[in-house]
Design a protein around this motif. Sequence first.
Motif, PDB file in Angstrom:
ATOM      1  N   GLU A   2     -63.715  37.441 -47.799  1.00  0.00           N
ATOM      2  CA  GLU A   2     -65.067  37.019 -47.445  1.00  0.00           C
ATOM      3  C   GLU A   2     -65.521  37.690 -46.148  1.00  0.00           C
ATOM      4  O   GLU A   2     -64.748  37.833 -45.195  1.00  0.00           O
ATOM      5  CB  GLU A   2     -65.071  35.488 -47.291  1.00  0.00           C
ATOM      6  CG  GLU A   2     -66.366  34.880 -46.776  1.00  0.00           C
ATOM      7  CD  GLU A   2     -67.526  35.002 -47.725  1.00  0.00           C
ATOM      8  OE1 GLU A   2     -67.862  34.019 -48.399  1.00  0.00           O
ATOM      9  OE2 GLU A   2     -68.096  36.109 -47.789  1.00  0.00           O
ATOM     10  N   LYS A   3     -66.807  38.054 -46.150  1.00  0.00           N
ATOM     11  CA  LYS A   3     -67.440  38.575 -44.927  1.00  0.00           C
ATOM     12  C   LYS A   3     -68.755  37.832 -44.737  1.00  0.00           C
ATOM     13  O   LYS A   3     -69.533  37.684 -45.687  1.00  0.00           O
ATOM     14  CB  LYS A   3     -67.700  40.077 -45.053  1.00  0.00           C
ATOM     15  CG  LYS A   3     -66.436  40.916 -44.977  1.00  0.00           C
ATOM     16  CD  LYS A   3     -66.736  42.389 -44.978  1.00  0.00           C
ATOM     17  CE  LYS A   3     -65.550  43.298 -44.921  1.00  0.00           C
ATOM     18  NZ  LYS A   3     -64.252  42.756 -45.196  1.00  0.00           N
ATOM     19  N   GLU A   5     -72.250  37.774 -42.551  1.00  0.00           N
ATOM     20  CA  GLU A   5     -73.098  38.519 -41.633  1.00  0.00           C
ATOM     21  C   GLU A   5     -74.180  37.589 -41.100  1.00  0.00           C
ATOM     22  O   GLU A   5     -74.849  36.893 -41.866  1.00  0.00           O
ATOM     23  CB  GLU A   5     -73.726  39.715 -42.348  1.00  0.00           C
ATOM     24  CG  GLU A   5     -74.467  40.646 -41.421  1.00  0.00           C
ATOM     25  CD  GLU A   5     -74.962  41.903 -42.114  1.00  0.00           C
ATOM     26  OE1 GLU A   5     -74.457  42.226 -43.208  1.00  0.00           O
ATOM     27  OE2 GLU A   5     -75.866  42.553 -41.562  1.00  0.00           O
ATOM     28  N   TYR A  25     -73.317  36.047 -47.135  1.00  0.00           N
ATOM     29  CA  TYR A  25     -71.881  36.068 -47.380  1.00  0.00           C
ATOM     30  C   TYR A  25     -71.618  36.937 -48.606  1.00  0.00           C
ATOM     31  O   TYR A  25     -72.545  37.310 -49.334  1.00  0.00           O
ATOM     32  CB  TYR A  25     -71.335  34.653 -47.549  1.00  0.00           C
ATOM     33  CG  TYR A  25     -71.903  33.875 -48.708  1.00  0.00           C
ATOM     34  CD1 TYR A  25     -73.137  33.222 -48.599  1.00  0.00           C
ATOM     35  CD2 TYR A  25     -71.203  33.761 -49.916  1.00  0.00           C
ATOM     36  CE1 TYR A  25     -73.655  32.507 -49.660  1.00  0.00           C
ATOM     37  CE2 TYR A  25     -71.718  33.038 -50.976  1.00  0.00           C
ATOM     38  CZ  TYR A  25     -72.946  32.410 -50.847  1.00  0.00           C
ATOM     39  OH  TYR A  25     -73.460  31.695 -51.894  1.00  0.00           O
ATOM     40  N   THR A  26     -70.350  37.272 -48.815  1.00  0.00           N
ATOM     41  CA  THR A  26     -70.030  38.222 -49.887  1.00  0.00           C
ATOM     42  C   THR A  26     -69.244  37.604 -51.040  1.00  0.00           C
ATOM     43  O   THR A  26     -69.316  38.089 -52.164  1.00  0.00           O
ATOM     44  CB  THR A  26     -69.216  39.405 -49.327  1.00  0.00           C
ATOM     45  OG1 THR A  26     -68.015  38.906 -48.722  1.00  0.00           O
ATOM     46  CG2 THR A  26     -70.026  40.182 -48.294  1.00  0.00           C
ATOM     47  N   ASP A  27     -68.479  36.553 -50.767  1.00  0.00           N
ATOM     48  CA  ASP A  27     -67.561  36.025 -51.770  1.00  0.00           C
ATOM     49  C   ASP A  27     -68.222  34.892 -52.564  1.00  0.00           C
ATOM     50  O   ASP A  27     -68.536  33.835 -52.010  1.00  0.00           O
ATOM     51  CB  ASP A  27     -66.301  35.516 -51.067  1.00  0.00           C
ATOM     52  CG  ASP A  27     -65.172  35.207 -52.042  1.00  0.00           C
ATOM     53  OD1 ASP A  27     -65.441  35.049 -53.257  1.00  0.00           O
ATOM     54  OD2 ASP A  27     -64.023  35.123 -51.586  1.00  0.00           O
ATOM     55  N   VAL A 100     -64.482  31.623 -42.515  1.00  0.00           N
ATOM     56  CA  VAL A 100     -64.874  32.925 -41.982  1.00  0.00           C
ATOM     57  C   VAL A 100     -66.198  32.739 -41.256  1.00  0.00           C
ATOM     58  O   VAL A 100     -67.171  32.257 -41.837  1.00  0.00           O
ATOM     59  CB  VAL A 100     -65.020  33.966 -43.112  1.00  0.00           C
ATOM     60  CG1 VAL A 100     -65.451  35.303 -42.525  1.00  0.00           C
ATOM     61  CG2 VAL A 100     -63.711  34.101 -43.882  1.00  0.00           C
ATOM     62  N   GLY A 102     -69.558  33.930 -38.897  1.00  0.00           N
ATOM     63  CA  GLY A 102     -70.472  35.005 -38.558  1.00  0.00           C
ATOM     64  C   GLY A 102     -70.320  35.371 -37.092  1.00  0.00           C
ATOM     65  O   GLY A 102     -69.515  34.775 -36.372  1.00  0.00           O
ATOM     66  N   THR A 103     -71.101  36.342 -36.672  1.00  0.00           N
ATOM     67  CA  THR A 103     -70.959  36.893 -35.325  1.00  0.00           C
ATOM     68  C   THR A 103     -71.707  36.104 -34.257  1.00  0.00           C
ATOM     69  O   THR A 103     -71.590  36.409 -33.090  1.00  0.00           O
ATOM     70  CB  THR A 103     -71.440  38.352 -35.301  1.00  0.00           C
ATOM     71  OG1 THR A 103     -72.702  38.418 -35.964  1.00  0.00           O
ATOM     72  CG2 THR A 103     -70.453  39.265 -36.019  1.00  0.00           C
TER      73      THR A 103
ATOM     74  N   GLN B  45     -62.101  34.178 -34.972  1.00  0.00           N
ATOM     75  CA  GLN B  45     -61.186  34.649 -35.995  1.00  0.00           C
ATOM     76  C   GLN B  45     -60.155  33.550 -36.244  1.00  0.00           C
ATOM     77  O   GLN B  45     -59.448  33.131 -35.317  1.00  0.00           O
ATOM     78  CB  GLN B  45     -60.471  35.922 -35.524  1.00  0.00           C
ATOM     79  CG  GLN B  45     -59.367  36.385 -36.445  1.00  0.00           C
ATOM     80  CD  GLN B  45     -59.875  36.846 -37.777  1.00  0.00           C
ATOM     81  OE1 GLN B  45     -60.614  37.811 -37.874  1.00  0.00           O
ATOM     82  NE2 GLN B  45     -59.485  36.146 -38.840  1.00  0.00           N
TER      83      GLN B  45
END
Lengths: 111, 113
Positions: A2-3, A5, A25-27, A100, A102-103, B45
Amino acid sequence: GEKVEQHESTLSVREGDSAVINCTYTDTASSYFPWYKQEAGKSLHFVIDIRSNVDRKQSQRLTVLLDKKAKRFSLHITATQPEDSAIYFCAASPNTNKVVFGTGTRLQVLP
Amino acid sequence: AQTIHQWPVAEIKAVGSPLSLGCTIKGKSSPNLYWYWQATGGTLQQLFYSITVGQVESVVQLNLSASRPKDDQFILSTEKLLLSHSGFYLCAWSPDWVYAEQFFGPGTRLTVL
């Protein structure tokens, strides 16, 4: 894997205006999407979450929208106040114990 | 009410030295426990999680290890610190059901010189 953004790195709004923070998200397996707030130099605390079985959740001045087709979710804050100023992190959970983040988006509420 | 305590509050350590960070949760039995690392100004993380005593799962490899010696205690350690280990370490817990909010400790700020 998973990512997540987070599209806005900083966001400035006038007190009383609304703020919107967007994440993707990607997943497709991700089914839980929490939001956390971090004030300067401090730890995180939970703000609001949404599960994939709904597309909207509201708690007082906060609303989370989830668009599973677009793999996008957003946090809407209405009637912003100076104490809303902080870094907001969105997150996605592809399984029960993995998160996961985000930034982060630095929200500044100006007087 | 549940409380989460992390120790130490801050550490300054030399490259190559060992490290041990601790986390204790009071008022909740059998919590799920997590360790996170946050670089200065960066995102979080996830490093490890544990759902029961003696069982720890690694999420990323950063030359760190974790242990859960008691139901309410989570330890993060390494035998040899790297410069890249500097940052903010956060312990968190969640109830022992799926997909719940996490409650974060106050964190430990680590500086490696």
